[in-house]
Design a protein around this motif. Structure first.
Motif, PDB file in Angstrom:
ATOM      1  N   ILE A   1     -35.013  46.452  23.725  1.00 57.64           N
ATOM      2  CA  ILE A   1     -36.423  46.259  23.430  1.00 57.64           C
ATOM      3  C   ILE A   1     -36.616  46.294  21.918  1.00 57.64           C
ATOM      4  CG2 ILE A   1     -36.909  48.737  23.750  1.00 57.64           C
ATOM      5  CD1 ILE A   1     -39.743  47.813  24.729  1.00 57.64           C
ATOM      6  N   VAL A   2     -37.264  45.261  21.396  1.00 60.09           N
ATOM      7  CA  VAL A   2     -37.573  45.175  19.970  1.00 60.09           C
ATOM      8  C   VAL A   2     -38.977  45.739  19.766  1.00 60.09           C
ATOM      9  CG1 VAL A   2     -37.897  43.652  17.989  1.00 60.09           C
ATOM     10  CG2 VAL A   2     -36.119  43.145  19.675  1.00 60.09           C
ATOM     11  N   LYS A   3     -39.058  46.797  18.979  1.00 61.55           N
ATOM     12  CA  LYS A   3     -40.347  47.427  18.695  1.00 61.55           C
ATOM     13  C   LYS A   3     -40.861  46.897  17.363  1.00 61.55           C
ATOM     14  CE  LYS A   3     -39.397  51.501  21.450  1.00 61.55           C
ATOM     15  NZ  LYS A   3     -39.401  52.981  21.553  1.00 61.55           N
ATOM     16  N   PRO A   4     -41.914  46.084  17.397  1.00 65.69           N
ATOM     17  CA  PRO A   4     -42.337  45.360  16.199  1.00 65.69           C
ATOM     18  C   PRO A   4     -43.008  46.228  15.139  1.00 65.69           C
ATOM     19  CG  PRO A   4     -43.871  44.952  17.972  1.00 65.69           C
ATOM     20  CD  PRO A   4     -42.746  45.752  18.562  1.00 65.69           C
ATOM     21  N   GLN A   5     -42.730  45.883  13.904  1.00 64.97           N
ATOM     22  CA  GLN A   5     -43.413  46.461  12.753  1.00 64.97           C
ATOM     23  C   GLN A   5     -44.263  45.403  12.054  1.00 64.97           C
ATOM     24  OE1 GLN A   5     -43.315  49.762  11.892  1.00 64.97           O
ATOM     25  NE2 GLN A   5     -42.173  50.026  13.801  1.00 64.97           N
ATOM     26  N   VAL A   6     -43.823  44.152  12.160  1.00 68.00           N
ATOM     27  CA  VAL A   6     -44.531  43.017  11.559  1.00 68.00           C
ATOM     28  C   VAL A   6     -44.518  41.867  12.566  1.00 68.00           C
ATOM     29  CG1 VAL A   6     -44.577  41.325   9.690  1.00 68.00           C
ATOM     30  CG2 VAL A   6     -43.848  43.678   9.224  1.00 68.00           C
ATOM     31  N   ILE A   7     -45.669  41.226  12.772  1.00 68.88           N
ATOM     32  CA  ILE A   7     -45.745  40.037  13.624  1.00 68.88           C
ATOM     33  C   ILE A   7     -46.583  38.990  12.899  1.00 68.88           C
ATOM     34  CG2 ILE A   7     -46.392  39.077  15.850  1.00 68.88           C
ATOM     35  CD1 ILE A   7     -46.151  41.794  17.087  1.00 68.88           C
ATOM     36  N   GLU A   8     -46.004  37.825  12.686  1.00 72.08           N
ATOM     37  CA  GLU A   8     -46.719  36.740  12.009  1.00 72.08           C
ATOM     38  C   GLU A   8     -46.966  35.580  12.963  1.00 72.08           C
ATOM     39  OE1 GLU A   8     -45.945  33.223   8.717  1.00 72.08           O
ATOM     40  OE2 GLU A   8     -44.936  35.145   8.419  1.00 72.08           O
ATOM     41  N   PHE A   9     -48.196  35.093  12.968  1.00 68.96           N
ATOM     42  CA  PHE A   9     -48.568  33.923  13.753  1.00 68.96           C
ATOM     43  C   PHE A   9     -48.802  32.754  12.796  1.00 68.96           C
ATOM     44  CE2 PHE A   9     -49.581  37.586  16.272  1.00 68.96           C
ATOM     45  CZ  PHE A   9     -49.229  37.216  17.560  1.00 68.96           C
ATOM     46  N   TRP A  10     -48.072  31.670  13.023  1.00 70.06           N
ATOM     47  CA  TRP A  10     -48.103  30.498  12.144  1.00 70.06           C
ATOM     48  C   TRP A  10     -48.650  29.319  12.924  1.00 70.06           C
ATOM     49  CZ3 TRP A  10     -46.080  25.611  12.338  1.00 70.06           C
ATOM     50  CH2 TRP A  10     -45.904  24.907  11.135  1.00 70.06           C
ATOM     51  N   GLN A  11     -49.712  28.736  12.398  1.00 69.21           N
ATOM     52  CA  GLN A  11     -50.300  27.549  13.010  1.00 69.21           C
ATOM     53  C   GLN A  11     -50.222  26.400  12.016  1.00 69.21           C
ATOM     54  OE1 GLN A  11     -52.039  26.975  16.263  1.00 69.21           O
ATOM     55  NE2 GLN A  11     -51.449  24.967  15.446  1.00 69.21           N
ATOM     56  N   GLY A  12     -49.553  25.323  12.404  1.00 64.96           N
ATOM     57  CA  GLY A  12     -49.440  24.176  11.515  1.00 64.96           C
ATOM     58  C   GLY A  12     -50.795  23.546  11.232  1.00 64.96           C
ATOM     59  N   ARG A  13     -50.995  23.141   9.973  1.00 68.25           N
ATOM     60  CA  ARG A  13     -52.243  22.494   9.564  1.00 68.25           C
ATOM     61  C   ARG A  13     -51.925  21.256   8.731  1.00 68.25           C
ATOM     62  NH1 ARG A  13     -56.905  25.627   9.516  1.00 68.25           N
ATOM     63  NH2 ARG A  13     -57.911  23.626   9.087  1.00 68.25           N
ATOM     64  N   GLU A  14     -52.928  20.432   8.565  1.00 66.75           N
ATOM     65  CA  GLU A  14     -52.780  19.180   7.835  1.00 66.75           C
ATOM     66  C   GLU A  14     -52.388  19.421   6.380  1.00 66.75           C
ATOM     67  OE1 GLU A  14     -55.436  15.087   7.181  1.00 66.75           O
ATOM     68  OE2 GLU A  14     -56.272  16.833   8.226  1.00 66.75           O
ATOM     69  N   SER A  15     -51.573  18.503   5.835  1.00 68.03           N
ATOM     70  CA  SER A  15     -51.142  18.520   4.426  1.00 68.03           C
ATOM     71  C   SER A  15     -50.403  19.808   4.047  1.00 68.03           C
ATOM     72  CB  SER A  15     -52.334  18.309   3.486  1.00 68.03           C
ATOM     73  OG  SER A  15     -52.963  17.073   3.754  1.00 68.03           O
TER      74      SER A  15
END
Length: 217
Positions: free
Chosen positions: A180-194
């Motif tokens: 089990i990986v216990k998170p310290q940092v979680i990043e959500f990346w959503q692609g956008r134009e340009s």
């Protein structure tokens, strides 16, 4: 044979499907991950639970491979493997890892950094016996990450194990189980134009609190 530099330099895709703002995300990153994961499931993506697991070798070199997510909740992110494999040995020496999910059809990725530890024997046993019998046999006969002479011997061992345990329960080997990986940092990346992508990051502040920040793309 090589790939022409120009053909690679001209490979690009503009992202236009969605956006991600601080006011739109959940205050809890696991809830946000669950929302995105369900959207990946609903989009019928191929193996949306496939994730890159990055570890470090004894000489501090990065090492990465794809594994499958088998559980996610407030405790962490679960996967299963051979404890004596290359990744298992690297985790034993340095239990700090990173995970990456990439869902190109949704123009999204999720990055996770945290510490990792083994699941209980009971939980590993439960999952092991829920797997198809062929997968159970493979976990027993495959000396994962070790050099083998050829595939023929591996398949011979698999067949012998199948015959030996026909109509019998296969005991889970001690060298196989869950993490089990216990998170310290979680990043959500959503692609956008340009290339003006959205990057929303959760950083663990204390046991029950996360700080939410935006990063430049």
């Amino acid at each position: 044979m090589s790939i022409e530099k120009e053909s690679l330099e001209n490979l690009r895709q503009d992202y236009r499907s969605s956006s991600l703002t601080e006011k739109d995300v959940s205050k809890n990153p696991i809830n946000q991950f669950t929302k995105w994961f369900k959207e990946a499931l609903n989009a019928n993506l191929y193996e949306p639970n496939a994730m890159t697991l990055a570890t470090t070798s004894t000489d501090r070199k990065p090492s990465a491979r794809i594994v499958l997510l088998k559980g996610a909740d407030d405790k962490g992110f679960v996967f299963y493997s051979n404890y004596l494999s290359a990744k298992g040995k690297e985790i034993a020496r340095n239990p700090v890892v990173a995970l990456v999910f990439y869902w190109p059809e949704l123009e999204r990725q999720v990055r996770i950094e945290g510490t990792v530890e083994k699941l209980s024997k009971e939980e590993s046993d439960r999952y092991f016996h829920s797997r198809p019998k062929g997968s159970q046999i493979a976990a027993v006969v495959s000396p994962q990450s070790q050099q083998i002479t050829d595939r023929d011997q591996l398949e011979k061992d698999w067949t012998e194990m199948e015959e030996k345990f026909e109509n019998k329960t296969i005991p889970k080997p001690a060298y196989w189980g869950g993490y089990i990986v216990k998170p310290q940092v979680i990043e959500f990346w959503q692609g956008r134009e340009s290339r003006m992508h959205d990057r929303i990051v959760y950083k663990k502040a204390d046991k029950n609190t996360w700080k939410i920040v935006r990063l430049a793309p």
